[in-house]
Each structure stands twice: as structure tokens, then as C-alpha cells.
Design an enzyme around this catalytic site. Structure first.
Site, PDB file in Angstrom:
ATOM      1  N   GLU A 107       0.549  -0.978   0.255  1.00  0.00           N
ATOM      2  CA  GLU A 107       0.138  -0.163  -0.050  1.00  0.00           C
ATOM      3  C   GLU A 107       0.993   1.047  -0.051  1.00  0.00           C
ATOM      4  OE1 GLU A 107      -3.457   0.329   0.023  1.00  0.00           O
ATOM      5  OE2 GLU A 107      -3.206  -2.049   0.004  1.00  0.00           O
ATOM      6  N   ASP A 125      -8.834   8.854  -7.314  1.00  0.00           N
ATOM      7  CA  ASP A 125      -9.797   7.986  -7.544  1.00  0.00           C
ATOM      8  C   ASP A 125     -10.972   7.438  -7.030  1.00  0.00           C
ATOM      9  OD1 ASP A 125      -9.596   8.535  -4.498  1.00  0.00           O
ATOM     10  OD2 ASP A 125      -8.868   5.669  -4.386  1.00  0.00           O
ATOM     11  N   THR A 130      -7.657  10.370   0.766  1.00  0.00           N
ATOM     12  CA  THR A 130      -7.055   9.318   1.152  1.00  0.00           C
ATOM     13  C   THR A 130      -6.175   9.275   2.809  1.00  0.00           C
ATOM     14  OG1 THR A 130      -7.495   7.872  -0.299  1.00  0.00           O
ATOM     15  CG2 THR A 130      -6.005   6.934   1.222  1.00  0.00           C
TER      16      THR A 130
END
Length: 321
Positions: A107, A125, A130
Site C-alpha cells: 500500500e 481515485d 485518502t
């Protein structure tokens, strides 16, 4: 999704469109449904915490509607249903640390997973911001849940003032009302109460359900990790591209150890099903976190994730001595 992979995809003009992690419905498999994390009770200091949440990282979340449509509901389940006995299997502190490093290599392109508490950005995205150790997203509900949990513990925290905006942007990729939010997030990351809240949400939504289900299926440490990594990327739920759907596909090909099957054969079937699900979308077409990591451990017969461990993700090599 690795932030580096997201950057490569964006640079190449690839649209990162991720599959629906479907929430449990009347036809969902009972064993998997029972492991879905519970909604927290509403608390006056944190607003409407009873709103349904969609678990999952930026890389595996349900697609976000830019129209602001509500997320699908999920059933409430007892929090105790996901409790994992400390010190056993992947929940052993040393093994859990290994699990966090393995996931972070995919990740974050780093073994230093604790450095990610303060991480936050929009990786374009479709899920807004995020942030954090598990990729909480402003557009998918889990970031909202995290900030509500933190605010219930520390009402005057730097993120509390953004709760109204987070509720409004939930389900979209909008930054409306979030000016200064990344700076506030990084400031909050210096507070042990915020890092603890991130740990707790990670365990509640991903780690505990995955390990509990894996133990129920008779799997050892590697199998427990394979379930956890799949839960992180694909999210809980019975949909074909979710953890529950992947597990169902594996069980259609091989018996789990709890059913009298061979552990290595079942894990091979699970990893095959996982890779097949990943290849259905551009964002996950690189299956190296399965093929040159988990499969490598399986080929080595390392079902307990004994160190030293050596693996590759997206062509980069990692090692835990």
C-alpha cells in the site's frame, strides 16, 4: 492500492474504477455476514454515527457516486463477534507487526507502516481524501467514522470542526468545506488518541473479522494474513469482488481445513480466486502482492510466516529479518 501504483496509473491515463464491495443482503452467506463489523452507537458529541459505513481502503472500496447517493446499508452485528484472542495466530504481537509491514509494502511502498498515521492526500481515485494506516477515505464513510470515533474520545480535536463537511461529502469525491483538512489531519496524527482510533478502526473493520473467519476455516498464520490482506483491498461483503465472494469461490474449488481439506490446496484456491478478482479491474491488474509475496511463502511451506521473510511487490524487494 499502492500510492506508487496509483501514480503510475494516473500518469498513464488509466481510469481507476473500482468494483462494488457489496454489503450483505438476504442471500448473503451467514458465516461471512456474521463477521461484518458493528456500527457504533450514536453519541451526542460525534453526531449521527449510526449512518451506514462502507469499509475498505481507497483501492478496494465500493465505487463512489459523485451525485451524493447514500451508501448501501449493512446489518448491525455484535462487536464481540469480531474479537480476536490476543497472542494467538496472526494476533500475536510479533505476527501482527509482520502483517502490518507486509500490507504497507504493497500500500505504501514501505515497511514503516506507523509513518502512515499522518499520511493524507487525494490520489484521484474518485474517493476524495485518502489518509492513515488503512487508507480511510472522505468519500466512502470510513474516514467519517474514524473522525467521529476520535471526536467522541477527544471532543476538541483538530478534526472535529470538519465533521459537518465530512458528512456532506460522504459518497462523493468533493473537497467542499475541507479547506485545511489535510493540515488538521497531520496535526491530529501527533495525538496518541488519534493513532489509537486508527488502530481500533483497522482492527474492527478488517483485522479482527479476517482473523476470526480464517481461524473458523482452520487456517494458520499465513491463511489468516491472506484473509486480512484480501479484506483490506476488497472490503467485507458477499459480492463477487469482495472478500466474501473470493472466499466463496475458493470453497467451490477446495475444502477448507475445517472441512477436512488440505491447507496448502485451499490457500492455493483462495489466492487463485483473489488474483482473478484483482484482474477484473485496471487498478489491481498487478497481482504481485499475491504472486510474489503470499504465493512465495506458500511455496516455501511457510504457513506460520516464520522470519526471515523476503518478497517482492510491484518489482521492489523487501525483507523482514
Amino acid at each position: 492500492m499502492s500510492r506508487r501504483l496509483a501514480g503510475w496509473l494516473a500518469a498513464a491515463g488509466v481510469l481507476v474504477a473500482l468494483p462494488l464491495a457489496v454489503w450483505a443482503d438476504a442471500g448473503a452467506e451467514a458465516a461471512t455476514e456474521a463477521l461484518l463489523p458493528a456500527s457504533r452507537p450514536a453519541e451526542a458529541s460525534s453526531g449521527d454515527a449510526s449512518a451506514p459505513r462502507r469499509p475498505g481502503r481507497a483501492s478496494q472500496a465500493a465505487p463512489v457516486s459523485t451525485s451524493g447517493a447514500p451508501r448501501p446499508s449493512r446489518p448491525a452485528n455484535p462487536r464481540t463477534a469480531t474479537a480476536t484472542a490476543a497472542g494467538t495466530g496472526l494476533a500475536d504481537p510479533r505476527k501482527k507487526e509482520i502483517a502490518m509491514q507486509l500490507v504497507s509494502s504493497a500500500e505504501n511502498s514501505s515497511l514503516d507502516w506507523k509513518a502512515q498515521y499522518r499520511y493524507i492526500e487525494d490520489i484521484n481515485d474518485g474517493r476524495g481524501y485518502t489518509g492513515g494506516i488503512i487508507g480511510f477515505c472522505s468519500g466512502t464513510g470510513d474516514m467519517l467514522d474514524l473522525v467521529e470515533a476520535y471526536t467522541a474520545r477527544v471532543p476538541g480535536n483538530p478534526l472535529a470542526r470538519f465533521l459537518p463537511a465530512l458528512r456532506k461529502v460522504d459518497g462523493t469525491d468533493s473537497h467542499a468545506g475541507l479547506d485545511g483538512f489535510p493540515e488538521a489531519w497531520r496535526s491530529a496524527a501527533a495525538d496518541p488518541a488519534f493513532t489509537k482510533a486508527q488502530d481500533d478502526e483497522r482492527d474492527r473493520v478488517y483485522f479482527d473479522p479476517a482473523v476470526t473467519q480464517a481461524k473458523s476455516d482452520g487456517l494458520g498464520v499465513l491463511g489468516q494474513f491472506a484473509y486480512y490482506d484480501a479484506m483490506v483491498m476488497h472490503g467485507p461483503g458477499p459480492g463477487a469482488d469482495s472478500f466474501g465472494g473470493i472466499r466463496k469461490a475458493a470453497l467451490a474449488r477446495a475444502k477448507s481445513p475445517a472441512q477436512g481439506g488440505d491447507e496448502a490446496a485451499y490457500l492455493t484456491a483462495f489466492l487463485d480466486a483473489r488474483a482473478a478478482a484483482m484482474r477484473t479491474e485496471a487498478a489491481h491488474s498487478d497481482t504481485s502482492r499475491v504472486d510474489t509475496a503470499q504465493r512465495q511463502f506458500l511455496r516455501d511451506g511457510n504457513l506460520d510466516l516464520h522470519t526471515p521473510l523476503a518478497w517482492k511487490v510491484y518489482g521492489e524487494s523487501y525483507r523482514i529479518p
